[in-house]
Design an enzyme around this catalytic site. Structure first.
Site, PDB file in Angstrom:
ATOM      1  N   ARG A 172       0.821  -1.208   0.000  1.00 56.09           N
ATOM      2  CA  ARG A 172       0.000   0.000   0.000  1.00 56.09           C
ATOM      3  C   ARG A 172       0.857   1.261   0.000  1.00 56.09           C
ATOM      4  O   ARG A 172       0.424   2.312  -0.419  1.00 56.09           O
ATOM      5  CB  ARG A 172      -0.871   0.045   1.268  1.00 56.09           C
ATOM      6  CG  ARG A 172      -2.032  -0.897   1.302  1.00 56.09           C
ATOM      7  CD  ARG A 172      -2.626  -0.987   2.706  1.00 56.09           C
ATOM      8  NE  ARG A 172      -3.095   0.294   3.246  1.00 56.09           N
ATOM      9  CZ  ARG A 172      -4.302   0.789   3.046  1.00 56.09           C
ATOM     10  NH1 ARG A 172      -5.160   0.134   2.313  1.00 56.09           N
ATOM     11  NH2 ARG A 172      -4.664   1.933   3.581  1.00 56.09           N
ATOM     12  N   ARG A 176       9.439   5.961  -3.420  1.00 54.11           N
ATOM     13  CA  ARG A 176       9.697   6.894  -4.526  1.00 54.11           C
ATOM     14  C   ARG A 176      11.137   7.376  -4.542  1.00 54.11           C
ATOM     15  O   ARG A 176      11.676   7.701  -3.498  1.00 54.11           O
ATOM     16  CB  ARG A 176       8.827   8.150  -4.378  1.00 54.11           C
ATOM     17  CG  ARG A 176       7.379   7.913  -4.496  1.00 54.11           C
ATOM     18  CD  ARG A 176       6.688   9.234  -4.824  1.00 54.11           C
ATOM     19  NE  ARG A 176       5.253   9.032  -4.699  1.00 54.11           N
ATOM     20  CZ  ARG A 176       4.546   9.431  -3.658  1.00 54.11           C
ATOM     21  NH1 ARG A 176       5.122  10.095  -2.685  1.00 54.11           N
ATOM     22  NH2 ARG A 176       3.263   9.173  -3.617  1.00 54.11           N
ATOM     23  N   ARG A 255      -8.495  -6.338  13.754  1.00 52.24           N
ATOM     24  CA  ARG A 255      -7.702  -5.512  14.652  1.00 52.24           C
ATOM     25  C   ARG A 255      -8.604  -4.376  15.083  1.00 52.24           C
ATOM     26  O   ARG A 255      -9.359  -3.826  14.281  1.00 52.24           O
ATOM     27  CB  ARG A 255      -6.468  -4.944  13.942  1.00 52.24           C
ATOM     28  CG  ARG A 255      -5.442  -5.978  13.598  1.00 52.24           C
ATOM     29  CD  ARG A 255      -4.872  -6.678  14.796  1.00 52.24           C
ATOM     30  NE  ARG A 255      -4.016  -5.784  15.595  1.00 52.24           N
ATOM     31  CZ  ARG A 255      -3.551  -6.112  16.794  1.00 52.24           C
ATOM     32  NH1 ARG A 255      -3.870  -7.275  17.354  1.00 52.24           N
ATOM     33  NH2 ARG A 255      -2.765  -5.278  17.440  1.00 52.24           N
ATOM     34  N   ARG A 286       0.453   5.847  16.506  1.00 50.10           N
ATOM     35  CA  ARG A 286       0.615   7.190  15.961  1.00 50.10           C
ATOM     36  C   ARG A 286      -0.163   8.204  16.783  1.00 50.10           C
ATOM     37  O   ARG A 286      -1.032   7.840  17.572  1.00 50.10           O
ATOM     38  CB  ARG A 286       0.207   7.259  14.493  1.00 50.10           C
ATOM     39  CG  ARG A 286      -1.193   6.749  14.203  1.00 50.10           C
ATOM     40  CD  ARG A 286      -1.446   6.692  12.682  1.00 50.10           C
ATOM     41  NE  ARG A 286      -2.641   5.900  12.414  1.00 50.10           N
ATOM     42  CZ  ARG A 286      -2.977   5.406  11.229  1.00 50.10           C
ATOM     43  NH1 ARG A 286      -2.225   5.604  10.175  1.00 50.10           N
ATOM     44  NH2 ARG A 286      -4.077   4.702  11.070  1.00 50.10           N
ATOM     45  N   GLU A 312      -3.152   6.701  19.225  1.00 46.41           N
ATOM     46  CA  GLU A 312      -3.832   5.538  18.664  1.00 46.41           C
ATOM     47  C   GLU A 312      -3.139   4.256  19.123  1.00 46.41           C
ATOM     48  O   GLU A 312      -1.940   4.100  18.917  1.00 46.41           O
ATOM     49  CB  GLU A 312      -3.753   5.681  17.141  1.00 46.41           C
ATOM     50  CG  GLU A 312      -4.779   4.897  16.392  1.00 46.41           C
ATOM     51  CD  GLU A 312      -4.780   5.283  14.913  1.00 46.41           C
ATOM     52  OE1 GLU A 312      -4.781   6.496  14.582  1.00 46.41           O
ATOM     53  OE2 GLU A 312      -4.760   4.359  14.099  1.00 46.41           O
ATOM     54  N   TYR A 360     -10.425  -4.936   3.601  1.00 45.58           N
ATOM     55  CA  TYR A 360      -9.642  -3.765   4.000  1.00 45.58           C
ATOM     56  C   TYR A 360      -9.870  -2.697   2.933  1.00 45.58           C
ATOM     57  O   TYR A 360      -9.040  -2.473   2.063  1.00 45.58           O
ATOM     58  CB  TYR A 360      -8.167  -4.182   4.083  1.00 45.58           C
ATOM     59  CG  TYR A 360      -7.168  -3.187   4.658  1.00 45.58           C
ATOM     60  CD1 TYR A 360      -7.528  -1.906   5.054  1.00 45.58           C
ATOM     61  CD2 TYR A 360      -5.835  -3.559   4.806  1.00 45.58           C
ATOM     62  CE1 TYR A 360      -6.585  -1.030   5.567  1.00 45.58           C
ATOM     63  CE2 TYR A 360      -4.889  -2.693   5.321  1.00 45.58           C
ATOM     64  CZ  TYR A 360      -5.268  -1.428   5.691  1.00 45.58           C
ATOM     65  OH  TYR A 360      -4.322  -0.570   6.196  1.00 45.58           O
ATOM     66  N   ASP A 362     -10.483   1.094   1.430  1.00 48.63           N
ATOM     67  CA  ASP A 362     -10.349   2.540   1.624  1.00 48.63           C
ATOM     68  C   ASP A 362     -11.703   3.172   1.304  1.00 48.63           C
ATOM     69  O   ASP A 362     -12.558   2.532   0.672  1.00 48.63           O
ATOM     70  CB  ASP A 362      -9.288   3.103   0.676  1.00 48.63           C
ATOM     71  CG  ASP A 362      -7.874   2.758   1.134  1.00 48.63           C
ATOM     72  OD1 ASP A 362      -7.672   2.612   2.350  1.00 48.63           O
ATOM     73  OD2 ASP A 362      -6.983   2.624   0.276  1.00 48.63           O
TER      74      ASP A 362
HETATM   75  N1  UDP Z   1       3.711   1.074   7.752  1.00 49.95           N
HETATM   76  C1  UDP Z   1       4.939   1.070   8.377  1.00 49.95           C
HETATM   77  N2  UDP Z   1       5.423   2.218   8.934  1.00 49.95           N
HETATM   78  C2  UDP Z   1       4.746   3.374   8.889  1.00 49.95           C
HETATM   79  C3  UDP Z   1       3.488   3.397   8.233  1.00 49.95           C
HETATM   80  C4  UDP Z   1       2.996   2.220   7.677  1.00 49.95           C
HETATM   81  O1  UDP Z   1       5.585   0.044   8.460  1.00 49.95           O
HETATM   82  O2  UDP Z   1       5.231   4.372   9.425  1.00 49.95           O
HETATM   83  C5  UDP Z   1       3.216  -0.195   7.167  1.00 49.95           C
HETATM   84  C6  UDP Z   1       2.464  -1.023   8.181  1.00 49.95           C
HETATM   85  O3  UDP Z   1       2.746  -2.382   7.915  1.00 49.95           O
HETATM   86  C7  UDP Z   1       1.019  -0.731   7.850  1.00 49.95           C
HETATM   87  C8  UDP Z   1       1.059  -0.586   6.347  1.00 49.95           C
HETATM   88  O4  UDP Z   1       2.303   0.033   6.104  1.00 49.95           O
HETATM   89  O5  UDP Z   1       0.165  -1.779   8.259  1.00 49.95           O
HETATM   90  C9  UDP Z   1      -0.074   0.206   5.753  1.00 49.95           C
HETATM   91  O6  UDP Z   1      -0.129   1.474   6.369  1.00 49.95           O
HETATM   92  P1  UDP Z   1      -1.292   2.481   6.133  1.00 49.95           P
HETATM   93  O7  UDP Z   1      -0.842   3.777   6.653  1.00 49.95           O
HETATM   94  O8  UDP Z   1      -1.730   2.383   4.719  1.00 49.95           O
HETATM   95  O9  UDP Z   1      -2.421   1.912   7.071  1.00 49.95           O
HETATM   96  P2  UDP Z   1      -3.775   2.629   7.540  1.00 49.95           P
HETATM   97  O10 UDP Z   1      -3.645   4.090   7.258  1.00 49.95           O
HETATM   98  O11 UDP Z   1      -4.854   1.953   6.744  1.00 49.95           O
HETATM   99  O12 UDP Z   1      -3.830   2.317   8.976  1.00 49.95           O
END
Ligand code: UDP
Length: 379
Positions: A172, A176, A255, A286, A312, A360, A362
Site C-alpha cells: 500500500r 519513490r 484488529r 501514531r 492511537e 480492507y 479505503d
Molecule cells: N507502515 C509502516 N510504517 C509506517 C506506516 C505504515 O511500516 O510508518 C506499514 C504497516 O505495515 C502498515 C502498512 O504500512 O500496516 C499500511 O499502512 P497504512 O498507513 O496504509 O495503514 P492505515 O492508514 O490503513 O492504517
C-alpha cells in the site's frame, strides 16, 4: 405493500451512498444505525472548533474520477495532502519512503545512490522472492528502513511479527526516488470542508430526491430484527457478516483501535496531522493532531487557539469491541467463504461494505463498491 423498499443497516459510507442512490430512483428507505450518529467510522465531531476524526483519521484519496466527482456532489474538498512524519526514538523521517527519507537515513543525495544502497542491503539479506511482509519490505527499501520505520510499527499495528504477515499490506505504501512526501499515489486527495459528518448528512438528505430517506440512529438491528425486517422489501446489511449469523461458524478476526483523546491549551503540539511512532517500545502507533487536516483554521479562516490530539493504540479485537481492520490471512479467508455461502442463501439481504464484505477497504473503494451494487440492484 411494505412501508419501505429498503431497510439499510448501518449509516456509514456504503449504506449512505446506497440510500442516496435508491432515493434518487424513487425508492423509500429506512436507514438505521446502532450508534447515536450517522457516518459510521468517518464520523467527525467538533471540539474547540476542530473537526475531530472520532474513529481514526480518514484522508480521502482516489484515482477513480467517477468517485471523486461523486463525493464532490456532497462536499467541497480542501487541498490537504497526507504526509506523515515517522518518529523513531526522536529521529524524524519523511513518509512515505522517498528521497527525503533516504537522505536522512544514509546521507545519499541522488536517486542512483539511494537505489544502490537499497540494492546492496537487499542483496546482503539474500531475498529473491519475498514471501512475507518482512522480506517484501527489505526487498523494497532495505534493512535500515525496515528496522527503523517498518518493523516496530507493523508489529504494533497488527499484533504479530512481520514474518507472519502477508506482503500485500506493505505494498500500500509508495516507494519513490523523488522528493515527494505525498503518502498516497492518488490523483485526487483532500478532506471535506466542514467534516465528513456533514458530507454524509448531505448524502442522506432527501429534500431534492424523488424517494425518501428516513434515518433512525441509536437503533440496534439485532434487538428488533423481525420487526425491522418486516418494514421493508429488501435489506442492505453493512455490519459484520459473522455478527449477522451470530458468529455461528466462529468469529472472524479484526484488529481494533483505541483512541486516547486530549485537548491541549496550546496551538501546536506536533506541527503535522500525523506522526507515526515506529519504534517497538512506544505503546501507541501514531498521534493525530486533527486541526492540521484543515490547516489549523476554523471555517472563517481564523487560527484556532487550542489543539486536539489522539493517541492511537492497536489491539486484538474481541466480541464487543469496535472492529476496524479485517485480518486477511488464510484462516479468516476460509471462514469468510463459509459465511458468504450462508449470506448467498439470504435472498432479501445484500451484504456490503468493509464489515459486510470483510475487506480492507479505503473510502473510495467503499463508495465504488456501493455504486456498483446500486447499478446491479437497479439495472
Ligand atoms: N507502515 C509502516 N510504517 C509506517 C506506516 C505504515 O511500516 O510508518 C506499514 C504497516 O505495515 C502498515 C502498512 O504500512 O500496516 C499500511 O499502512 P497504512 O498507513 O496504509 O495503514 P492505515 O492508514 O490503513 O492504517
Amino acid at each position: 405493500m411494505k412501508q419501505y423498499d429498503y431497510l439499510i443497516v448501518g449509516a456509514g459510507l456504503y449504506g449512505s451512498v446506497f440510500a442516496h442512490e435508491a432515493a434518487e430512483r424513487g425508492k423509500n428507505v429506512l436507514v438505521i444505525d446502532r450508534r447515536p450518529h450517522i457516518a459510521g467510522n468517518v464520523y467527525t465531531e467538533k471540539v474547540e472548533g476542530i473537526n475531530v476524526h472520532v474513529y481514526g483519521a480518514h484522508i480521502f484519496h482516489t484515482n477513480n474520477k467517477e468517485v471523486w466527482d461523486y463525493v464532490g456532489r456532497f462536499a467541497e474538498f480542501n487541498r490537504f495532502t497526507n504526509s506523515p512524519v515517522a518518529n523513531y526514538k526522536g529521529e524524524l523521517y519523511s513518509l512515505p519512503f522517498n528521497m527525503y527519507t533516504f537522505n536522512k537515513m544514509w546521507g545519499v543525495v541522488t536517486p542512483e545512490e539511494a537505489a544502490a544502497k537499497i540494492r546492496e542491503q537487499r542483496e546482503k539479506a539474500g531475498i529473491t522472492e519475498p514471501e512475507n511482509l518482512e522480506e517484501q519490505a527489505i526487498s523494497l527499501v532495505g534493512t535500515d528502513i525496515y528496522e527503523k520505520l517498518i518493523k516496530g510499527y507493523t508489529r504494533k499495528q497488527w499484533g504479530r511479527p512481520c514474518t507472519e504477515l502477508p506482503a500485500f499490506i506493505i505494498k500500500r505504501l509508495p516507494v519513490r526516488y523523488t522528493f515527494d512526501n505525498n503518502y498516497f499515489n492518488a490523483l485526487y486527495q483532500g478532506i471535506p470542508v466542514g467534516g465528513y459528518t456533514k458530507m454524509v448528512e448531505s448524502m442522506l438528505d432527501d429534500s431534492d430526491l424523488p424517494g425518501t430517506i428516513r434515518v433512525q440512529t441509536g437503533t440496534e438491528y439485532f434487538e428488533r430484527k423481525e420487526e425491522l425486517d418486516a418494514k421493508a422489501d429488501r435489506i442492505l446489511y453493512t455490519g459484520p457478516i459473522d455478527a449477522y449469523f451470530d458468529y455461528k461458524l466462529g468469529a472472524l478476526e479484526y484488529r481494533s483501535v483505541r483512541f486516547e483523546n486530549e485537548t491541549l491549551d496550546i496551538p501546536n503540539f506536533q506541527g503535522n496531522a500525523a506522526v507515526n511512532y515506529t519504534d517497538d517500545e512506544t505503546p501507541w502507533t501514531r498521534i493525530i493532531e486533527h486541526k492540521w487536516f484543515e490547516f489549523g483554521k476554523d471555517e472563517n479562516g481564523n487560527d484556532l487557539p487550542k489543539t486536539v490530539i489522539s493517541r492511537e493504540y492497536s489491539s486484538e479485537w474481541k466480541v464487543g469491541d469496535e472492529p476496524y481492520y479485517p485480518v486477511n490471512d488464510e484462516k479468516n479467508g476460509k471462514l469468510l467463504l463459509a459465511y458468504r455461502e450462508l449470506a448467498d442463501k439470504e435472498e432479501r439481504v445484500i451484504f456490503g461494505g468493509r464489515l459486510g464484505e470483510y475487506r480492507y477497504y479505503d473510502m473510495d473503494q467503499v463508495i465504488a463498491a456501493a455504486l456498483a451494487k446500486t447499478r446491479e440492484e437497479f439495472a
